[in-house]
Design an enzyme around this catalytic site. Structure first.
Site, PDB file in Angstrom:
ATOM      1  N   LYS A  74       0.854  -1.197   0.000  1.00 42.00           N
ATOM      2  CA  LYS A  74       0.000   0.000   0.000  1.00 42.00           C
ATOM      3  C   LYS A  74       0.888   1.245   0.000  1.00 42.00           C
ATOM      4  CE  LYS A  74      -3.748   2.103   2.743  1.00 42.00           C
ATOM      5  NZ  LYS A  74      -4.590   1.928   3.959  1.00 42.00           N
ATOM      6  N   SER A 149      -9.414   1.838   3.116  1.00 41.56           N
ATOM      7  CA  SER A 149      -8.578   2.571   2.179  1.00 41.56           C
ATOM      8  C   SER A 149      -7.574   1.690   1.419  1.00 41.56           C
ATOM      9  CB  SER A 149      -7.800   3.664   2.920  1.00 41.56           C
ATOM     10  OG  SER A 149      -6.992   3.119   3.948  1.00 41.56           O
ATOM     11  N   SER A 173      -9.647  -0.560   7.286  1.00 38.46           N
ATOM     12  CA  SER A 173      -9.114  -0.325   5.946  1.00 38.46           C
ATOM     13  C   SER A 173      -8.449  -1.525   5.297  1.00 38.46           C
ATOM     14  CB  SER A 173      -8.128   0.840   5.973  1.00 38.46           C
ATOM     15  OG  SER A 173      -8.777   2.036   6.305  1.00 38.46           O
TER      16      SER A 173
END
Length: 466
Positions: A74, A149, A173
């Site tokens: 990420k 996210s 997330s």
């Protein structure tokens, strides 16, 4: 699905595939970026590392289990020499000067990083639409959001572009996008994995979390990243979870669920029906199931966002274009700060900074922020009481199915409420795993603090139950 890590490792050892060919294959899948999961490819580094793995195998050297295994990161983790953008305009040209502890442990184990993955800017969102790289598209239906996210990370795993990915979970997330894309996603106990090198959103709930297609792969990656780190004082020494220890769930005799989650008007009827069906299947296996009382979901959401916005306003105060970032000059220093932040932060990030500053401001902090802290203590105590009565808590991951791309941007409140079933476990700093079973967006399994092994055990049990 069985462990991809074990399978690929055996193929490499047996010389059935070369590591370079494996990495080239994955990079070719990532290059078209059909689902907007890629912020930057680490192709040059990946191919160099793959060549070294092949050289070791050719010379008869033993390779570790993770050596040569391709993974994604990420784009909120520092990896030295790579662009680390947090999917934001402010940091779109920023290159990391060092590597996050969790990522370094994977590199030390020989895993090969392929890609920095798209996400909501600074982790602010639940759909991976708040990004300068375009909305992440769901792996099952590209008209739907990928979740957030850590949407890019979950979609890359679901599409087999990476074997596993490292997301970040603050209020759900990792777990929510894992549920949206039918993969496993773990938020470990807070402090089990170092946060050093992870861009801070809300420091008291931020967790490094693996996403993969099997429980065994989650276990392997979790073990590799875990451990005390002098650079993160919240970390602690944890025991390694053995492969055999998660194959038997005989010591799990009771499961709880929060009845107000299921009785809520917000839950989709189909998800409710599927969840209750899963509960009946668990009961049929002789496990006692108990309905538990808990805080209402709107109380959990308001408590979480009160604290998270306060912490993000504080954490992001350093980003003004002075030391790093996309600086925009103006007539004076104060105006330069203002323009830089106004032009470079997303609308969602600005919304959270404004909300956080309001919560912390004089005249409001006692009434709002301190009340939020007190509620968090009560939530943690409630969890302690619950785990005196049951071994595992099971819940839906989300109250609703994934929305269409664009819908969440029109209704931020609906986006916040999509976190209703994940944020409570973040506030309690508990280990929680999304499993791709039971409902349209999966099930969430939670255990007491530092009992990550138990959620993996129960996940294995559910594979043959639901």
């Amino acid at each position: 699905m069985e462990s991809q890590i074990h399978s690929i490792h055996q193929q490499l050892v047996n010389k059935e595939i070369s590591c370079v060919d494996l990495i080239k294959e994955k990079l070719e899948l990532l290059k078209p970026n059909t689902h907007n999961t890629v912020n930057s490819l680490l192709d040059e580094t990946a191919l160099k590392l793959a060549s070294k793995v092949d050289e070791k195998i050719a010379s008869g050297e033993t390779i570790g289990l993770l050596e040569g295994i391709p993974f994604g990161i990420k784009d909120v983790y520092m990896v030295e020499g790579t662009y680390t953008t947090a999917s934001s305009d402010l940091l779109k040209h920023y290159k990391s000067a060092y590597t996050a502890t969790a990522i370094q442990k994977l590199l030390d184990a020989g895993a090969i990083p392929l890609v920095k993955e798209n996400c909501d800017s600074f982790g602010h969102g639940s759909s991976s639409e708040n990004t300068i790289f375009g909305a992440v598209k769901n792996a099952k239906n590209p008209e739907l959001v990928g979740g957030g996210s850590s949407g890019g990370s979950a979609v890359n795993v679901a599409k087999d572009y990476t074997v596993f990915s490292i997301g970040g979970d603050t209020g759900g997330s990792v777990r929510q996008p894992a549920g949206y894309n039918d993969v496993y996603g773990l938020k470990p106990t807070y402090g089990r994995i170092s946060r050093y090198g992870l861009m801070a959103y809300a420091s008291s709930t931020d967790c490094v979390g693996p996403i993969a297609k099997s429980i065994e792969d989650i276990r392997i990656v979790l073990n590799t990243m875990s451990g005390k780190d002098v650079k993160d004082q919240t970390t602690y020494t944890s025991s390694e979870i053995e492969q055999n220890s998660i194959l038997s769930s005989d010591n799990i005799t009771s499961v709880g669920y929060f009845k107000n989650f299921i009785e809520s008007e917000a839950i989709d009827e189909n998800i409710k029906k599927e969840f209750l069906s899963a509960i009946e299947k668990i009961k049929a296996k002789g496990i006692a199931v108990k309905a538990l009382d808990f805080f209402k979901s709107d109380t959990l959401v308001s408590t979480y966002y009160t604290l998270a916005m306060a912490e993000t306003a504080s954490n992001l105060s350093r980003l003004d274009g002075t030391n790093y970032g996309n600086r925009i000059d103006a007539d004076n220093l104060k105006e330069s700060y203002s323009v830089t932040r106004s032009e470079n932060f997303s609308e969602e990030t600005k919304r959270r900074i404004v909300g956080g500053n309001q919560v912390l401001s004089q005249g409001f902090s006692d009434e709002i922020y301190l009340k939020g802290l007190a509620l968090r203590d009560q939530i943690s105590q409630n969890f302690e009481n619950d785990f005196n009565e049951v071994d595992i808590i099971i819940s839906p991951v989300t109250p609703m199915a994934p929305p269409k791309i664009g819908d969440s941007l029109k209704d931020p409140l609906a986006m916040y409420l999509s976190d209703a079933y994940t944020v409570g476990f973040s506030l309690g700093q508990l280990p929680t795993l999304t499993v791709p079973q039971g409902t349209e967006t999966g099930l969430q399994l939670t255990a007491a603090k530092d009992n990550d092994e138990l959620v993996l055990k129960f996940a294995n049990f559910l594979k043959d139950t639901i």
